[in-house]
Design a protein around this motif. Structure first.
Motif, PDB file in Angstrom:
ATOM      1  N   LEU A 102       9.370  15.827 -13.545  1.00 26.87           N
ATOM      2  CA  LEU A 102      10.605  16.487 -13.965  1.00 26.87           C
ATOM      3  C   LEU A 102      10.556  17.941 -13.525  1.00 26.87           C
ATOM      4  CD1 LEU A 102      13.271  16.593 -15.614  1.00 26.87           C
ATOM      5  CD2 LEU A 102      11.870  17.157 -17.621  1.00 26.87           C
ATOM      6  N   ASN A 103      11.553  18.378 -12.764  1.00 26.75           N
ATOM      7  CA  ASN A 103      11.595  19.768 -12.321  1.00 26.75           C
ATOM      8  C   ASN A 103      11.858  20.706 -13.495  1.00 26.75           C
ATOM      9  OD1 ASN A 103      11.202  19.081  -9.623  1.00 26.75           O
ATOM     10  ND2 ASN A 103      13.391  18.946  -9.186  1.00 26.75           N
ATOM     11  N   GLU A 104      11.273  21.897 -13.412  1.00 27.90           N
ATOM     12  CA  GLU A 104      11.492  22.890 -14.465  1.00 27.90           C
ATOM     13  C   GLU A 104      12.928  23.382 -14.470  1.00 27.90           C
ATOM     14  OE1 GLU A 104       8.671  26.019 -14.206  1.00 27.90           O
ATOM     15  OE2 GLU A 104       6.931  24.714 -14.523  1.00 27.90           O
ATOM     16  N   GLN A 105      13.541  23.397 -13.286  1.00 25.74           N
ATOM     17  CA  GLN A 105      14.948  23.765 -13.170  1.00 25.74           C
ATOM     18  C   GLN A 105      15.574  22.952 -12.045  1.00 25.74           C
ATOM     19  OE1 GLN A 105      14.723  27.946 -12.306  1.00 25.74           O
ATOM     20  NE2 GLN A 105      14.305  27.621 -10.126  1.00 25.74           N
ATOM     21  N   ASN A 106      16.898  22.875 -12.030  1.00 25.48           N
ATOM     22  CA  ASN A 106      17.588  22.116 -10.998  1.00 25.48           C
ATOM     23  C   ASN A 106      17.416  22.799  -9.641  1.00 25.48           C
ATOM     24  OD1 ASN A 106      20.343  21.766  -9.346  1.00 25.48           O
ATOM     25  ND2 ASN A 106      19.970  19.910 -10.520  1.00 25.48           N
ATOM     26  N   LEU A 107      16.927  22.046  -8.666  1.00 24.22           N
ATOM     27  CA  LEU A 107      16.658  22.592  -7.335  1.00 24.22           C
ATOM     28  C   LEU A 107      17.764  22.288  -6.328  1.00 24.22           C
ATOM     29  CD1 LEU A 107      12.862  21.672  -6.933  1.00 24.22           C
ATOM     30  CD2 LEU A 107      13.867  23.824  -7.723  1.00 24.22           C
ATOM     31  N   GLY A 108      18.465  21.194  -6.509  1.00 24.47           N
ATOM     32  CA  GLY A 108      19.426  20.764  -5.505  1.00 24.47           C
ATOM     33  C   GLY A 108      18.793  19.759  -4.551  1.00 24.47           C
ATOM     34  N   ASP A 109      19.615  19.158  -3.718  1.00 24.46           N
ATOM     35  CA  ASP A 109      19.219  18.004  -2.913  1.00 24.46           C
ATOM     36  C   ASP A 109      17.998  18.238  -2.033  1.00 24.46           C
ATOM     37  OD1 ASP A 109      19.119  15.605  -1.586  1.00 24.46           O
ATOM     38  OD2 ASP A 109      20.975  15.885  -0.470  1.00 24.46           O
ATOM     39  N   TYR A 110      18.108  19.057  -1.009  1.00 25.51           N
ATOM     40  CA  TYR A 110      17.007  19.182  -0.054  1.00 25.51           C
ATOM     41  C   TYR A 110      15.790  19.911  -0.603  1.00 25.51           C
ATOM     42  CZ  TYR A 110      19.955  16.978   3.362  1.00 25.51           C
ATOM     43  OH  TYR A 110      20.729  16.059   4.018  1.00 25.51           O
TER      44      TYR A 110
ATOM     45  N   ASN B 189       0.832  -1.202   0.000  1.00 24.11           N
ATOM     46  CA  ASN B 189       0.000   0.000   0.000  1.00 24.11           C
ATOM     47  C   ASN B 189       0.872   1.260   0.000  1.00 24.11           C
ATOM     48  OD1 ASN B 189      -2.191   1.712   0.080  1.00 24.11           O
ATOM     49  ND2 ASN B 189      -2.590   1.419   2.256  1.00 24.11           N
ATOM     50  N   PHE B 190       1.580   1.440  -1.095  1.00 21.13           N
ATOM     51  CA  PHE B 190       2.474   2.595  -1.221  1.00 21.13           C
ATOM     52  C   PHE B 190       2.345   3.203  -2.606  1.00 21.13           C
ATOM     53  CE2 PHE B 190       5.038  -0.943  -2.845  1.00 21.13           C
ATOM     54  CZ  PHE B 190       5.578  -0.402  -4.001  1.00 21.13           C
ATOM     55  N   GLU B 191       2.791   4.437  -2.715  1.00 24.47           N
ATOM     56  CA  GLU B 191       3.027   5.083  -4.004  1.00 24.47           C
ATOM     57  C   GLU B 191       4.507   5.406  -4.087  1.00 24.47           C
ATOM     58  OE1 GLU B 191       1.129   8.880  -4.419  1.00 24.47           O
ATOM     59  OE2 GLU B 191       1.778   9.597  -2.445  1.00 24.47           O
ATOM     60  N   LEU B 192       5.057   5.380  -5.270  1.00 19.18           N
ATOM     61  CA  LEU B 192       6.458   5.732  -5.479  1.00 19.18           C
ATOM     62  C   LEU B 192       6.514   6.990  -6.333  1.00 19.18           C
ATOM     63  CD1 LEU B 192       9.498   5.340  -5.413  1.00 19.18           C
ATOM     64  CD2 LEU B 192       9.273   3.623  -7.233  1.00 19.18           C
ATOM     65  N   ILE B 193       6.978   8.068  -5.724  1.00 15.97           N
ATOM     66  CA  ILE B 193       7.083   9.355  -6.403  1.00 15.97           C
ATOM     67  C   ILE B 193       8.552   9.601  -6.743  1.00 15.97           C
ATOM     68  CG2 ILE B 193       6.846  11.851  -6.120  1.00 15.97           C
ATOM     69  CD1 ILE B 193       4.462  11.221  -4.234  1.00 15.97           C
ATOM     70  N   ILE B 194       8.836   9.737  -8.012  1.00 15.13           N
ATOM     71  CA  ILE B 194      10.203   9.950  -8.496  1.00 15.13           C
ATOM     72  C   ILE B 194      10.280  11.358  -9.084  1.00 15.13           C
ATOM     73  CG2 ILE B 194      12.010   9.139 -10.054  1.00 15.13           C
ATOM     74  CD1 ILE B 194      10.610   6.389 -10.033  1.00 15.13           C
ATOM     75  N   VAL B 195      11.204  12.163  -8.579  1.00 14.91           N
ATOM     76  CA  VAL B 195      11.342  13.538  -9.062  1.00 14.91           C
ATOM     77  C   VAL B 195      12.754  13.740  -9.593  1.00 14.91           C
ATOM     78  CG1 VAL B 195      11.103  15.982  -8.527  1.00 14.91           C
ATOM     79  CG2 VAL B 195       9.678  14.301  -7.336  1.00 14.91           C
ATOM     80  N   ASP B 196      12.845  13.905 -10.898  1.00 12.43           N
ATOM     81  CA  ASP B 196      14.142  14.099 -11.543  1.00 12.43           C
ATOM     82  C   ASP B 196      14.511  15.582 -11.532  1.00 12.43           C
ATOM     83  OD1 ASP B 196      16.207  12.644 -13.515  1.00 12.43           O
ATOM     84  OD2 ASP B 196      15.819  14.679 -14.218  1.00 12.43           O
ATOM     85  N   ASP B 197      15.730  15.863 -11.087  1.00 13.16           N
ATOM     86  CA  ASP B 197      16.196  17.242 -10.915  1.00 13.16           C
ATOM     87  C   ASP B 197      17.028  17.707 -12.109  1.00 13.16           C
ATOM     88  OD1 ASP B 197      16.153  19.569  -9.425  1.00 13.16           O
ATOM     89  OD2 ASP B 197      17.923  19.045  -8.238  1.00 13.16           O
ATOM     90  N   ARG B 198      16.461  17.488 -13.297  1.00 16.90           N
ATOM     91  CA  ARG B 198      17.097  17.860 -14.570  1.00 16.90           C
ATOM     92  C   ARG B 198      18.384  17.060 -14.810  1.00 16.90           C
ATOM     93  NH1 ARG B 198      13.138  20.263 -17.277  1.00 16.90           N
ATOM     94  NH2 ARG B 198      14.762  20.679 -18.838  1.00 16.90           N
ATOM     95  N   SER B 199      18.274  15.750 -14.709  1.00 16.46           N
ATOM     96  CA  SER B 199      19.430  14.881 -14.974  1.00 16.46           C
ATOM     97  C   SER B 199      19.939  15.069 -16.395  1.00 16.46           C
ATOM     98  CB  SER B 199      19.045  13.408 -14.769  1.00 16.46           C
ATOM     99  OG  SER B 199      18.802  13.127 -13.408  1.00 16.46           O
ATOM    100  N   LYS B 200      21.243  14.869 -16.548  1.00 18.20           N
ATOM    101  CA  LYS B 200      21.869  14.979 -17.865  1.00 18.20           C
ATOM    102  C   LYS B 200      22.137  13.612 -18.479  1.00 18.20           C
ATOM    103  CE  LYS B 200      24.032  19.332 -16.489  1.00 18.20           C
ATOM    104  NZ  LYS B 200      25.309  20.047 -16.216  1.00 18.20           N
ATOM    105  N   ASP B 201      21.745  12.557 -17.780  1.00 17.24           N
ATOM    106  CA  ASP B 201      21.931  11.212 -18.300  1.00 17.24           C
ATOM    107  C   ASP B 201      20.564  10.584 -18.591  1.00 17.24           C
ATOM    108  OD1 ASP B 201      20.912  10.627 -15.809  1.00 17.24           O
ATOM    109  OD2 ASP B 201      22.720   9.657 -15.047  1.00 17.24           O
ATOM    110  N   ASN B 202      20.459   9.284 -18.556  1.00  9.76           N
ATOM    111  CA  ASN B 202      19.208   8.595 -18.893  1.00  9.76           C
ATOM    112  C   ASN B 202      18.318   8.279 -17.688  1.00  9.76           C
ATOM    113  OD1 ASN B 202      19.686   8.429 -21.736  1.00  9.76           O
ATOM    114  ND2 ASN B 202      21.156   6.772 -21.344  1.00  9.76           N
TER     115      ASN B 202
END
Length: 290
Positions: A66-74, A34-47
């Protein structure tokens, strides 16, 4: 059909194509479903993004953003939490893994203590009692600052009540220090559940930001400085005598760190830590000799 997960697994991603498949699959192998998996890509340059989307197309519990711009870790951790629907937030970074029984254990323990704001796992065996058990705010501070480390755990080793997290406003964004700061702040007002090891698996590799922590003495030194700041501020649950004792202990740790930097990293790095410490060289030697 509306899907209401109890746990939101949050996976922040930046250039993790070598590891992300293993991370995702470790979540999908969970005995707790009973979970959801939310994946947020911070503008990766790879695949990384395309790999994540390939899993999204096969499992309705997965949502990829996919973030509109790179946000950084936290900041990206906060972004992932903003999409969550579950009662609990569970971070699993894209280069780490969770054991198949991990979510089931974490949820089971948290549900035993509904008054808790968060839980921490991957802890060594307690000498006096078996896990899980609850620590009230003052007890958590006493444990960390006078007995053994508690607030040093990474987000991978935590499960957080989403309502409590949102009321806190999420992570402040301090680079490298965000998790340590969060557990300190959460424990000012909320109880924490302590849990055993064998729930998650942390990968070490040269592409991590923590590599700086291992190679630059200033990075771990910042934790000491932040600890001093948090103890001195209003909201710390320790009494005045305990605060004084904790701050003295931290000064002793600072002194050792400064002298170690001079010895192992040279004069320039030693001077950098000494300046940041706010202590005179005489005070540093006095605390070292105590």
């Amino acid at each position: 059909m509306n899907f209401e997960p109890l746990v939101s697994v949050l996976m922040t991603v930046y250039n993790r194509e070598k590891y992300i498949s293993e991370a995702i699959e470790s979540v999908l192998l969970s005995t707790y479903t009973n979970f959801e998996l939310i994946i947020v890509d911070d503008r990766s340059k790879d695949n990384s993004l395309s790999i994540a989307k390939s899993y999204e197309s096969k499992d309705q519990r997965i949502k990829v953003y996919l973030n509109e711009q790179n946000l950084g870790d936290y900041p990206n951790r906060n972004q992932a939490a903003s999409f969550a629907k579950g009662k609990y937030l569970k971070y699993v970074d894209a280069d780490d893994m969770i054991y198949p029984h991990g979510l089931e254990v974490l949820v089971y323990y948290m549900e035993q203590f509904p008054e808790a704001g968060y839980g921490l796992c991957s802890l060594p065996q307690d000498k006096l009692q078996k896990y899980p058990f609850l620590l009230l705010p003052k007890q958590a501070y006493q444990r960390h600052y006078f007995q053994q480390q508690l607030f040093h755990k990474a987000p991978l080793s935590a499960i957080i009540n989403r309502e409590v997290f949102n009321k806190m406003g999420g992570f402040t964004g301090k680079r490298m220090l965000g998790d340590f700061e969060m557990w300190n702040l959460l424990s000012q007002k909320h109880a924490v559940v302590l849990m055993p090891q064998g729930v998650v698996w942390y990968r070490e590799h040269d592409e991590q930001e923590m590599t700086d922590h291992r190679n630059n003495p200033m990075e771990p030194f910042k934790y000491i400085l932040l600890a001093e700041e948090l103890i001195a501020k209003e909201g710390c649950p320790l009494n005045e005598e305990e605060k004084r004792k904790a701050l003295n202990n931290l000064k002793s740790i600072k002194s050792s760190a400064v002298l170690s930097a001079f010895k192992h990293y040279g004069f320039k790095k030693g001077q950098e830590l000494k300046a940041a410490s706010g202590m005179s060289i005489i005070s540093i030697f006095n605390f070292k000799l105590k």
